[in-house]
Motif scaffolding. Structure first.
Motif, PDB file in Angstrom:
ATOM      1  N   UNK A 151     -24.829  10.639  -5.714  1.00 33.48           N
ATOM      2  CA  UNK A 151     -25.503  11.302  -6.823  1.00 33.48           C
ATOM      3  C   UNK A 151     -24.588  12.343  -7.475  1.00 33.48           C
ATOM      4  N   UNK A 152     -23.909  13.151  -6.664  1.00 35.65           N
ATOM      5  CA  UNK A 152     -23.112  14.260  -7.206  1.00 35.65           C
ATOM      6  C   UNK A 152     -21.717  13.836  -7.666  1.00 35.65           C
ATOM      7  N   UNK A 153     -21.262  12.681  -7.203  1.00 36.26           N
ATOM      8  CA  UNK A 153     -19.923  12.211  -7.586  1.00 36.26           C
ATOM      9  C   UNK A 153     -19.956  11.239  -8.768  1.00 36.26           C
ATOM     10  N   UNK A 154     -21.126  11.068  -9.400  1.00 37.69           N
ATOM     11  CA  UNK A 154     -21.239  10.067 -10.460  1.00 37.69           C
ATOM     12  C   UNK A 154     -20.190  10.250 -11.553  1.00 37.69           C
ATOM     13  N   UNK A 155     -19.959  11.492 -11.952  1.00 41.46           N
ATOM     14  CA  UNK A 155     -19.024  11.755 -13.049  1.00 41.46           C
ATOM     15  C   UNK A 155     -17.592  11.960 -12.573  1.00 41.46           C
ATOM     16  N   UNK A 156     -17.421  12.699 -11.472  1.00 35.93           N
ATOM     17  CA  UNK A 156     -16.060  13.049 -11.013  1.00 35.93           C
ATOM     18  C   UNK A 156     -15.345  11.891 -10.335  1.00 35.93           C
ATOM     19  N   UNK A 214     -16.533   8.163  -9.808  1.00 35.94           N
ATOM     20  CA  UNK A 214     -17.529   7.075  -9.891  1.00 35.94           C
ATOM     21  C   UNK A 214     -17.346   5.971  -8.856  1.00 35.94           C
ATOM     22  N   UNK A 215     -16.098   5.650  -8.508  1.00 44.02           N
ATOM     23  CA  UNK A 215     -15.872   4.592  -7.515  1.00 44.02           C
ATOM     24  C   UNK A 215     -16.371   5.026  -6.143  1.00 44.02           C
ATOM     25  N   UNK A 216     -16.031   6.260  -5.761  1.00 45.50           N
ATOM     26  CA  UNK A 216     -16.511   6.771  -4.476  1.00 45.50           C
ATOM     27  C   UNK A 216     -18.028   6.927  -4.491  1.00 45.50           C
ATOM     28  N   UNK A 233     -19.556   3.502  -3.936  1.00 42.01           N
ATOM     29  CA  UNK A 233     -19.385   3.076  -2.549  1.00 42.01           C
ATOM     30  C   UNK A 233     -20.371   3.790  -1.636  1.00 42.01           C
ATOM     31  N   UNK A 234     -20.536   5.100  -1.848  1.00 44.77           N
ATOM     32  CA  UNK A 234     -21.464   5.879  -1.020  1.00 44.77           C
ATOM     33  C   UNK A 234     -22.896   5.410  -1.221  1.00 44.77           C
ATOM     34  N   UNK A 235     -23.267   5.151  -2.476  1.00 49.66           N
ATOM     35  CA  UNK A 235     -24.636   4.685  -2.740  1.00 49.66           C
ATOM     36  C   UNK A 235     -24.865   3.314  -2.117  1.00 49.66           C
ATOM     37  N   UNK A 236     -23.856   2.464  -2.118  1.00 45.96           N
ATOM     38  CA  UNK A 236     -23.987   1.148  -1.492  1.00 45.96           C
ATOM     39  C   UNK A 236     -24.201   1.285   0.012  1.00 45.96           C
ATOM     40  N   UNK A 237     -23.495   2.227   0.647  1.00 45.07           N
ATOM     41  CA  UNK A 237     -23.692   2.467   2.076  1.00 45.07           C
ATOM     42  C   UNK A 237     -25.135   2.900   2.341  1.00 45.07           C
ATOM     43  N   UNK A 238     -25.635   3.770   1.495  1.00 47.24           N
ATOM     44  CA  UNK A 238     -27.013   4.245   1.644  1.00 47.24           C
ATOM     45  C   UNK A 238     -28.003   3.090   1.488  1.00 47.24           C
TER      46      UNK A 238
END
Length: 210
Positions: A166-171, A173-175, A178-183
């Motif tokens: 959620x917080x890395x969407x702009x800074x 986006x690839x990470x 990946x994090x959202x997919x893990x969730x």
């Protein structure tokens, strides 16, 4: 798991700093840190959005509430129970259990009018228990970091991945993706496990010895 644990673990997997091993007690000071501060300020909103997703996915353990006729509003043929008023953490109904003398029905029929459960008038031999999905109390910037979350650890441990996404969407986006997919994969596994243990149960209990 505590709210502060979620924040600490979120920062760790965001790799904001590899030089400091944060603890809950250090979060107040971390708010003033140029590396951590901007992320910590936005974490309550991200965590609450995760709570909403957890509720929508119906992954939290089901809870039970036994109805009492005095809590309902009776008419000529039916009695209505406002579940949202009766049950503080009510989110949605899963199923209804009916016990009647020698009979146990694990998935009884019912009707809903919004959050109001409509049943035939109760008698002294019938007991209804609502099995429901709970809601999660939301957090704010003022919520104590030592607050215990009403979420099993096996689910709560994956919340930092949602926060990072959620917080890395702009800074980053690839990470973030990946994090959202893990969730999402972790929550899918939880749902599959729950479904494998669910099903309609109808049992008659006889008091006659064979």
């Amino acid at each position: 798991m505590k709210l502060g644990d979620i924040k600490v673990e979120s920062l760790k997997i965001m790799f904001v700093s590899t030089h400091t091993d944060l603890s809950i007690d250090e979060l107040d000071n971390a708010l003033r840190d140029e590396n951590y501060g901007s992320y910590l300020v936005n974490m309550p909103g991200a965590i609450n959005r995760c709570f909403s997703v957890l509720e929508e996915k119906r992954v939290l353990p089901i809870k039970a509430y036994t109805l009492n006729a005095s809590e309902g509003l009776a008419s000529d043929s039916y009695i209505r129970f406002d579940l949202a008023t009766l049950i503080e953490d009510f989110c949605d109904i899963d199923r209804l259990v009916c016990e009647r003398r020698e009979e146990y029905e694990g998935n009884a029929e019912f009707r809903m009018e919004g959050n109001v459960l409509v049943l035939p008038l109760l008698d002294e031999h019938t007991t209804y228990t609502v099995l429901y999905y709970p809601s999660i109390p939301r957090v704010t910037s003022e919520t104590d970091d030592n607050t215990e979350l009403a979420i099993p650890d096996k689910i709560a441990t994956h919340i930092p991945y949602f926060v990072k996404g959620d917080l890395f969407r702009d800074d980053e986006p690839d990470e973030a993706n990946e994090a959202r997919n893990w969730f999402e994969m972790a929550m899918e596994q939880v749902v599959q496990t729950k479904q494998s243990h669910s099903g309609k149960v109808f049992t008659k209990i006889s008091q006659t010895e064979i």
